[in-house]
Scaffold this motif. Structure first.
Motif, mmCIF file in Angstrom:
data_model
loop_
_atom_site.group_PDB
_atom_site.id
_atom_site.type_symbol
_atom_site.label_atom_id
_atom_site.label_comp_id
_atom_site.label_asym_id
_atom_site.label_seq_id
_atom_site.Cartn_x
_atom_site.Cartn_y
_atom_site.Cartn_z
ATOM 1 N N ILE A 169 40.915 68.054 47.586
ATOM 2 C CA ILE A 169 41.047 68.233 46.141
ATOM 3 C C ILE A 169 40.312 69.479 45.682
ATOM 4 O O ILE A 169 39.159 69.702 46.048
ATOM 5 C CB ILE A 169 40.477 67.007 45.396
ATOM 6 C CG1 ILE A 169 41.170 65.730 45.859
ATOM 7 C CG2 ILE A 169 40.614 67.180 43.892
ATOM 8 C CD1 ILE A 169 40.390 64.468 45.559
ATOM 9 N N LYS A 170 40.979 70.301 44.872
ATOM 10 C CA LYS A 170 40.332 71.384 44.135
ATOM 11 C C LYS A 170 40.165 70.909 42.698
ATOM 12 O O LYS A 170 41.145 70.658 41.996
ATOM 13 C CB LYS A 170 41.170 72.662 44.167
ATOM 14 C CG LYS A 170 40.576 73.816 43.328
ATOM 15 C CD LYS A 170 39.232 74.266 43.881
ATOM 16 C CE LYS A 170 38.744 75.569 43.240
ATOM 17 N NZ LYS A 170 38.265 75.379 41.846
ATOM 18 N N VAL A 171 38.913 70.749 42.279
ATOM 19 C CA VAL A 171 38.630 70.256 40.932
ATOM 20 C C VAL A 171 38.834 71.401 39.941
ATOM 21 O O VAL A 171 38.300 72.495 40.113
ATOM 22 C CB VAL A 171 37.193 69.712 40.836
ATOM 23 C CG1 VAL A 171 36.883 69.263 39.417
ATOM 24 C CG2 VAL A 171 37.004 68.556 41.815
ATOM 25 N N ARG A 172 39.601 71.141 38.906
ATOM 26 C CA ARG A 172 39.808 72.121 37.837
ATOM 27 C C ARG A 172 39.288 71.514 36.540
ATOM 28 O O ARG A 172 39.732 70.455 36.112
ATOM 29 C CB ARG A 172 41.286 72.480 37.706
ATOM 30 C CG ARG A 172 41.867 73.085 38.979
ATOM 31 C CD ARG A 172 43.204 73.742 38.730
ATOM 32 N NE ARG A 172 44.190 72.790 38.224
ATOM 33 C CZ ARG A 172 45.418 73.137 37.847
ATOM 34 N NH1 ARG A 172 45.786 74.395 37.910
ATOM 35 N NH2 ARG A 172 46.265 72.230 37.408
ATOM 36 N N GLY A 173 38.319 72.196 35.924
ATOM 37 C CA GLY A 173 37.687 71.633 34.738
ATOM 38 C C GLY A 173 36.777 70.494 35.142
ATOM 39 O O GLY A 173 36.004 70.587 36.098
ATOM 40 N N GLU A 174 36.881 69.390 34.432
ATOM 41 C CA GLU A 174 36.121 68.186 34.777
ATOM 42 C C GLU A 174 36.871 67.388 35.841
ATOM 43 O O GLU A 174 38.105 67.367 35.843
ATOM 44 C CB GLU A 174 35.901 67.321 33.536
ATOM 45 C CG GLU A 174 35.032 67.971 32.478
ATOM 46 C CD GLU A 174 33.616 68.242 32.980
ATOM 47 O OE1 GLU A 174 33.071 67.377 33.694
ATOM 48 O OE2 GLU A 174 33.072 69.314 32.675
ATOM 49 N N PRO A 175 36.150 66.739 36.772
ATOM 50 C CA PRO A 175 36.855 65.929 37.773
ATOM 51 C C PRO A 175 37.715 64.859 37.112
ATOM 52 O O PRO A 175 37.299 64.219 36.140
ATOM 53 C CB PRO A 175 35.705 65.300 38.576
ATOM 54 C CG PRO A 175 34.531 66.203 38.353
ATOM 55 C CD PRO A 175 34.682 66.729 36.958
#
Length: 378
Positions: A169-175
């Motif tokens: 997973i690539k977290v974008r913003g908040e998880p």
């Protein structure tokens, strides 16, 4: 449409009682989970040569010792790298149709830290160590924000055991918030995280690395690039819920585009179901449609099913002279893969296409989850 999707096979040793105790199922047959070779040598010895191009990348950046010493390697296959190269080449030729773009050019434009985003020294991570909630990782490079988790899959006829798939997973913003089964819920003011399915997990090499091979549909590095705020904007409907996304990608001479991960938790709430039950109901009590102008539902797939080709006005068409965009739905991951017909759009073009899941419940009520994609070609 000349596009190939590779079947994804997740491996769970306990699920295959007919196999030998030290073997497991991958996309290419039976292999031992522990191999008496270094990480580099194991990738080089693959009988189907699925990692030859990857090793060219490793050699170019002098990363052989780093991958051998890594505790975990989230391995992109040659298919993933080929997808990235073709996308970069198509974009280059858009600017210079008489130019040439070689794999050496691709390597020159690639950052070594972006390659390092795939291997970690902070622990051996695999399906056996995954939780349904996110486990974050750190590889001490400027490329940060990665995690992994496992997600429960609908029970199939072949097994009554709980089956989980592993995701990088690539977290974008908040998880994204995770449900008890590992499915995700995206806050309406946040971007969906990028979740890449692992087609093989838990190979242990003699140099101490755990290998998790990523889906062939993953686009090397590019999948993790920031794409801006694409929503969703969420509205309650009298008979369901509507998600509206802004999607942008470049005009190209290839079937390129982007992907949108829908919130399984919110869809489940609207339908009054458990999220992990939804994929198994596809084609029976849940039907996938395109929504054409005039709110007309069209259930005939004209792209990879379930999916549709659309013309410039959002009508369903077949692959051919009037086709502009396609949107294909992966029911197991709640993901829409959206792309373009090559050389059919130009910078500044905008389109709106719509699709829906329609659930008929036990009271014979029809509940819709609508998906609106406002697409800009840039």
């Amino acid at each position: 449409m000349k596009r190939i999707y590779i079947a994804i096979v997740a491996i769970l040793v306990a699920s295959f009682s007919a196999c030998k105790k030290d073997a497991y199922l991958t996309d290419d047959g039976l292999h031992q989970a522990e191999v008496n070779m270094s990480t580099y040598d194991y990738l080089a010895s693959h009988p189907k040569h699925m990692f030859d191009t990857l090793l060219q990348v490793i050699d170019h950046f002098g990363l052989k010792d780093e991958i051998n010493n890594a505790k975990t390697f989230w391995v992109p296959s040659d298919y993933s790298i080929s997808r990235a190269f073709k996308m970069k080449k198509a974009l280059f030729l858009e600017d210079d149709e008489n130019g040439t773009y070689t794999f050496a050019d691709f390597l020159t434009a690639t950052s070594v830290d972006s390659v390092r985003a795939y291997f970690y020294g902070d622990g051996q991570h695999s399906l056996t160590s995954a939780n349904t909630t996110y486990t974050t990782m750190n590889n001490n490079t400027p490329v940060t924000g990665f995690a992994f988790n496992k997600q429960k899959q609908p029970q199939g006829q072949w097994s009554y055991q709980d089956v989980y798939y592993l995701y990088y997973i690539k977290v974008r913003g908040e998880p994204d918030q995770t449900a008890p089964d590992g499915s995700v819920r995206v806050d309406r003011n946040d971007q969906a995280d990028v979740r890449v399915l692992c087609q093989t997990t838990g190979i242990k090499t003699a140099s101490g690395t755990v290998l998790n091979v990523l889906s062939n549909q993953h686009v090397f590095i590019s999948d993790f690039n920031e794409t801006g705020d694409n929503g969703p904007f969420i509205e309650d409907l009298p008979n369901g819920i509507r998600f509206t996304y802004s999607v942008a990608f470049k005009a190209a001479s290839a079937y390129t585009g982007g992907s949108v991960v829908a919130s399984s938790a919110w869809i489940a709430d609207a339908f009054g179901l458990e999220a992990d039950d939804i994929p198994g109901l596809m084609g029976s009590s849940i039907v996938f449609y395109a929504i054409e102008p005039g709110d007309i539902l069209n259930g005939n797939s004209t792209a990879n099913a379930p999916g549709h080709w659309f013309d410039a006005n959002g009508n369903v068409v077949t692959w051919g002279t009037t086709a502009r965009l396609f949107s294909e739905y992966n029911a197991s991951t709640f993901t829409f893969n959206i792309g373009q017909y090559p050389d059919r759009s130009a910078m500044g073009d905008t389109y709106t296409i719509k699709q829906a899941l329609v659930y008929t419940n036990r009271s014979n009520e029809k509940i819709r989850a609508e998906f609106v994609f406002n697409i800009k070609i840039n």
